[in-house]
Design a protein around this motif. Structure first.
Motif, PDB file in Angstrom:
ATOM      1  N   ASP A  26       0.829  -1.211   0.000  1.00 61.82           N
ATOM      2  CA  ASP A  26       0.000   0.000   0.000  1.00 61.82           C
ATOM      3  C   ASP A  26       0.862   1.260   0.000  1.00 61.82           C
ATOM      4  O   ASP A  26       0.525   2.262  -0.649  1.00 61.82           O
ATOM      5  N   ALA A  30       1.041   4.159  -2.977  1.00 62.50           N
ATOM      6  CA  ALA A  30       0.679   5.523  -2.594  1.00 62.50           C
ATOM      7  C   ALA A  30       1.782   6.545  -2.857  1.00 62.50           C
ATOM      8  O   ALA A  30       1.656   7.710  -2.460  1.00 62.50           O
ATOM      9  N   GLU A 100       5.640   8.763   1.512  1.00 64.56           N
ATOM     10  CA  GLU A 100       5.073   8.980   0.185  1.00 64.56           C
ATOM     11  C   GLU A 100       6.012   9.694  -0.786  1.00 64.56           C
ATOM     12  O   GLU A 100       5.791   9.672  -2.005  1.00 64.56           O
TER      13      GLU A 100
END
Length: 302
Positions: A26, A30, A100
């Motif tokens: 994930d 992202a 991120e």
């Protein structure tokens, strides 16, 4: 018009990683301001790792394949050798969490290199299994080829490199590799690639009981491991240098040839080991590693 995003191919090797795998995938999906493609090679898992990968593949978020158990270093090199061509490549472990900006920060540092081989790595932020931050050693590598023969400073999970470096790395299939990250840093440094080490952490480097190679050791265990490596019969540094010599020597610039020649020939010559001992070109950014390397030279166990 939205700016064109740089494309990066993320290569992940998994092995019985069901506990933390989804959180890591994930965090890769992202990533901001980059076009990410994720390819996973499973190294023979027997838990629910494959089920997790199937689910993400069904959603179109990654592609994966299963292979025989090669161990991490060879699994990652297999991924790299069989990966499609891309502008940038990055390695991912199965149990970390990426901030991120991890990929965009690295690509920004090496995007101007064009056809010059380039490699980026960064500091990690170590955490416990719950992602709570724990004290982390801060690295200060010199980035030279001589240092790379002595000191493995860059974690593969922080690396980003361009296609020019990937082409060189995959031109030879080694039979001995201690760890894929050490291998690639050494090739990059030998080839005078642009090497950038970012002292800011862009990754939560999770430490837990199943880590293949963790850093959360007590001081006693750390020094015990250092002494064991000092006396280790495998003599990993020497055999790594031999493999580099075998695979890439003709590509090396003269300075790198001189460095690896001395490193290899010193194994059979005390006189050359003294020269190596006194040669500042092999100095590394970690003083403890540098001192222990000198001891291993005197004992001829490097």
């Amino acid at each position: 018009m939205e700016p064109i995003k740089e494309k990066v191919l993320v290569l992940m090797s998994t092995y019985n990683g069901e506990q933390y795998l989804q959180q890591q995938i994930d965090s890769i999906i992202a990533q901001k301001n980059v076009d990410v493609e994720l390819i996973v090679r499973d190294d023979g898992s027997t838990d629910k790792t494959i089920d997790i990968l199937k689910d993400y593949q069904h959603k179109g978020l990654l592609s994966y394949y299963v292979g025989e158990n090669l161990k991490p270093q060879y699994s990652f090199l297999h991924l790299l050798s069989h990966a499609p061509e891309c502008d940038y490549y990055a390695f991912a472990d199965q149990d970390d969490v990426w901030l991120e900006d991890k990929l965009s920060s690295g690509i920004k540092e090496i995007s101007s290199c064009g056809n010059q081989p380039a490699l980026y790595a960064c500091q990690t932020q170590m955490t416990n299994q719950y992602l709570e931050k724990i004290p982390t050693p801060h690295l200060h590598p010199l980035g030279t080829f001589g240092e790379s023969l002595v000191y493995a400073y860059a974690s593969g999970c922080t690396m980003i490199f361009n296609n020019a470096l990937r082409t060189i790395v995959t031109s030879y299939q080694p039979t001995f590799v201690d760890m894929h990250d050490w291998w690639i840093v050494s090739i990059a440094a030998a080839m005078k690639a642009r090497i950038v080490f970012d002292h800011h952490a862009h990754i939560l480097y999770r430490q837990h009981s199943k880590n293949v190679k963790g850093l959360n050791e007590t001081k006693f265990k750390e020094w015990k491991q250092r002494i064991q490596r000092l006396l280790h019969k495998q003599q990993i540094r020497y055999h790594s240098a031999l493999e580099l010599h075998k695979g890439y020597y003709t590509l090396f610039p003269q300075e790198s040839k001189d460095l690896i020649d001395l490193f290899v020939i010193s194994k059979k010559s005390f006189r050359h080991r003294i020269h190596l001992l006194l040669d500042s070109r092999y100095k590394c950014g970690d003083i403890k590693t540098w001192v222990l390397f000198k001891l291993s030279l005197l004992l001829n166990t490097y």
